[in-house]
Design a protein around this motif. Structure first.
Motif, PDB file in Angstrom:
ATOM      1  N   THR A 110     -17.245  20.875 -28.919  1.00 46.99           N
ATOM      2  CA  THR A 110     -18.074  21.880 -29.283  1.00 46.99           C
ATOM      3  C   THR A 110     -18.316  23.054 -28.694  1.00 46.99           C
ATOM      4  N   CYS A 394     -19.675  18.414 -40.388  1.00 46.85           N
ATOM      5  CA  CYS A 394     -19.521  18.006 -39.325  1.00 46.85           C
ATOM      6  C   CYS A 394     -18.879  18.878 -38.239  1.00 46.85           C
ATOM      7  N   TYR A 395     -19.281  18.709 -36.820  1.00 46.78           N
ATOM      8  CA  TYR A 395     -18.651  19.482 -35.869  1.00 46.78           C
ATOM      9  C   TYR A 395     -17.863  18.512 -34.714  1.00 46.78           C
ATOM     10  N   TYR A 396     -17.653  17.371 -35.141  1.00 48.04           N
ATOM     11  CA  TYR A 396     -16.966  16.636 -34.086  1.00 48.04           C
ATOM     12  C   TYR A 396     -15.639  16.109 -34.670  1.00 48.04           C
ATOM     13  N   CYS A 446     -23.897   8.566 -34.653  1.00 46.22           N
ATOM     14  CA  CYS A 446     -24.264   9.840 -35.062  1.00 46.22           C
ATOM     15  C   CYS A 446     -24.216   9.867 -36.519  1.00 46.22           C
ATOM     16  N   ALA A 448     -25.268  12.539 -38.337  1.00 41.53           N
ATOM     17  CA  ALA A 448     -25.694  14.167 -38.727  1.00 41.53           C
ATOM     18  C   ALA A 448     -25.303  14.719 -40.074  1.00 41.53           C
ATOM     19  N   CYS A 449     -24.227  14.104 -40.303  1.00 44.61           N
ATOM     20  CA  CYS A 449     -23.737  14.604 -41.917  1.00 44.61           C
ATOM     21  C   CYS A 449     -24.880  14.345 -43.073  1.00 44.61           C
ATOM     22  N   TYR A 454     -27.857  16.758 -35.012  1.00 48.36           N
ATOM     23  CA  TYR A 454     -26.653  16.724 -34.363  1.00 48.36           C
ATOM     24  C   TYR A 454     -27.108  16.256 -32.800  1.00 48.36           C
ATOM     25  N   ILE A 458     -24.458  22.813 -30.748  1.00 40.67           N
ATOM     26  CA  ILE A 458     -23.456  23.164 -31.424  1.00 40.67           C
ATOM     27  C   ILE A 458     -23.304  24.663 -31.217  1.00 40.67           C
TER      28      ILE A 458
END
Ligand code: SF4
Length: 476
Positions: A110, A394-396, A446, A448-449, A454, A458
């Motif tokens: 990230t 999602c950023y993962y 996690c 977060a979605c 989060y 990010i």
């Protein structure tokens, strides 16, 4: 429909190592089908073969024979950053002052944009548009001549999700980020044969071990770097800070195979319990529970068993349609879903049906599936979802749509969602219900979605990776 992320597999200490990795990657194919690759070493050189497409399509006898040696790592890829071109296929390789190294990465970094910017200013040249190449350059520029210390330094700079295998001529290093977003398991092969005692295997999912008759030793822990070399096995921490793990709950909901034990839970059990929980939260009078195959099957079994409503395969999945299937025009756009699922009229006609799927993301596939069921004249169609509503990107390393495209974000009530997809009702398992039913500690995950919390900073993460300046099209 969700798209998967990546799968990694590696082995240390056995002749024809690449062939074992080939088998492992085959098993992990559900985690990525856009590109694949293997790098092996005989202790003198690294041998590399990467290409577009599935493992069995790309690799042949000639390519596997080329991959010499006793150690190898591999990768199957679905692009979550960077496009699915050959330059982004992994393992990525490079010559560094610590020798030649190869890297396979699952996850998303990230703070990649900032690190890449810093490296570019220092004159580093990038060959790909994916975030994974940053790892290679950080290892190269680490202020140590020792590869283990360089890896430790490099990984301590990263934020986000990374399960990584690093191969050099002498060692295999397996790393899981401090929050442990993505799974990574360690196994061993040939415990009974003396010459194989030191054969160690790593895989994104432990059930891949059974294919090569390896047995699981344990998971690589969050924040752990396992080093395998002639000296044996060493374990290092990436950081000395104590960090609360945040494993991706979607690995259990959707990505991993039901046969895998992920984050110490059998995926099959997790999904079955979610199905049972759905039966507790949504008591519906129906004739059949119908799973959306394949990912809805185990939850549907759980619902069926808990509710006493029989399970019927009212949708049959064709396994021969790849993700690269080309929908030739807007006019016949629905054909993609129709080619994938075939409804069984005898089960559906005149019946009250409970459809169960793992998730709803944009809702377009769910809508097509309900339409397909409706065209077989059911009395009622109820749609239950074995995950909480997906409201945030999602950023993962998982390819969800942007926030504006997520159905549960666009529409505020379940009745609006039901109307959109054409069902009589819609229900999702609740976040509390999911953790209560499965007995998992929600602090370890996690989510977060679902809840938008989060677990890392990010920064400027882009689906398209870092492309734009050099374009290339590879035709297979
Ligand atoms: S945001 Fe969702 S999909 Fe992404 S890592 Fe967290 S739980 Fe997994």
């Amino acid at each position: 429909m969700l798209k998967e992320e990546c799968g990694i597999f590696g082995i240390y200490g056995i002749s024809e190592a690449a062939r074992y990795v080939y088998l492992g990657l085959n098993f992990l194919q559900h985690r990525g089908q856009e590109s694949c690759g293997i790098v092996s070493t005989n202790g003198k050189s690294l041998y590399k073969q990467v290409g577009l497409g599935k493992v069995t399509d790309f690799f042949d006898e000639e390519k596997l024979s080329y991959l010499e040696g006793f150690k190898a790592i591999g990768h199957v890829r679905y692009s979550t950053t960077g496009s699915p071109t050959l330059v982004n296929a992994q393992p990525i390789t490079g010559m560094t002052s610590k020798g030649a190294i190869a890297i396979s990465h699952n996850g998303n970094i990230t703070n990649a944009a900032r690190i890449r910017e810093d490296l570019l200013k220092k004159g580093v040249v990038f060959n790909s548009t994916s975030d994974s190449e940053i790892i290679l350059h950080l290892i190269a520029e680490a202020p140590s001549s020792d590869l283990v210390q360089s890896c430790k330094w490099a990984f301590s700079k990263l934020e986000g999700a990374y399960s990584v295998l690093v191969l050099s001529k002498d060692m295999l290093i397996a790393v899981r980020d401090p929050l442990g977003f993505r799974p990574l398991s360690m196994g061993q092969l040939g415990m009974t044969l003396p010459e194989m005692v030191h054969t160690i295997v790593f895989s994104s999912e432990d059930s891949a071990f059974s294919i090569i008759e390896a047995t699981k030793i344990r998971d690589v822990e969050p924040n752990e770097m396992v080093v395998i070399s002639e000296k044996g096995l060493e374990s290092h921490n990436i950081t000395d800070r104590k960090i609360q793990k945040k494993q991706c709950i979607f690995e259990l909901i959707y990505f991993a195979k039901p046969s895998s034990v992920v984050f110490n839970s059998l995926v099959y059990d997790f999904r079955f319990k979610i199905g049972e929980r759905l039966a507790e939260e949504y008591k519906i009078d129906a004739d059949f529970v119908v799973p959306v195959p394949d990912s809805g099957i185990v939850a549907a079994l759980g619902y069926s068993q808990a509710s006493g409503i029989p399970l019927a395969m009212g949708l049959i999945r064709s396994h021969y349609i790849g993700r690269t299937f080309i929908e030739p025009s807007q006019k016949i756009r629905d054909f993609g879903v129709k080619m994938k699922f075939i409804p069984v009229r005898k089960i559906i006609e005149g019946k009250k049906i409970i459809l169960i799927d793992d998730s709803i993301v944009r809702g377009t596939t769910s809508k097509k599936i309900v339409k397909m069921i409706r065209s077989n004249n059911p009395r009622e169609v109820h749609f239950l979802v074995a995950s909480p509503p997906v409201k945030n990107p999602c950023y993962y390393g998982i390819d969800f749509s942007t926030r504006d495209e997520l159905l549960a974000n666009k529409l505020s009530s379940y009745s609006e969602i039901a109307e959109f997809i054409g069902a009589d009702s819609v229900g999702y398992v609740s976040i509390e219900g999911m953790f209560k039913a499965t007995g998992l500690n929600k602090n370890d995950f996690c989510k977060a979605c679902f809840d938008g919390i989060y677990p890392t900073r990010i920064e400027n993460v882009k689906k398209e990776g870092f492309e734009g300046e050099i374009k290339q099209l590879h035709i297979r």
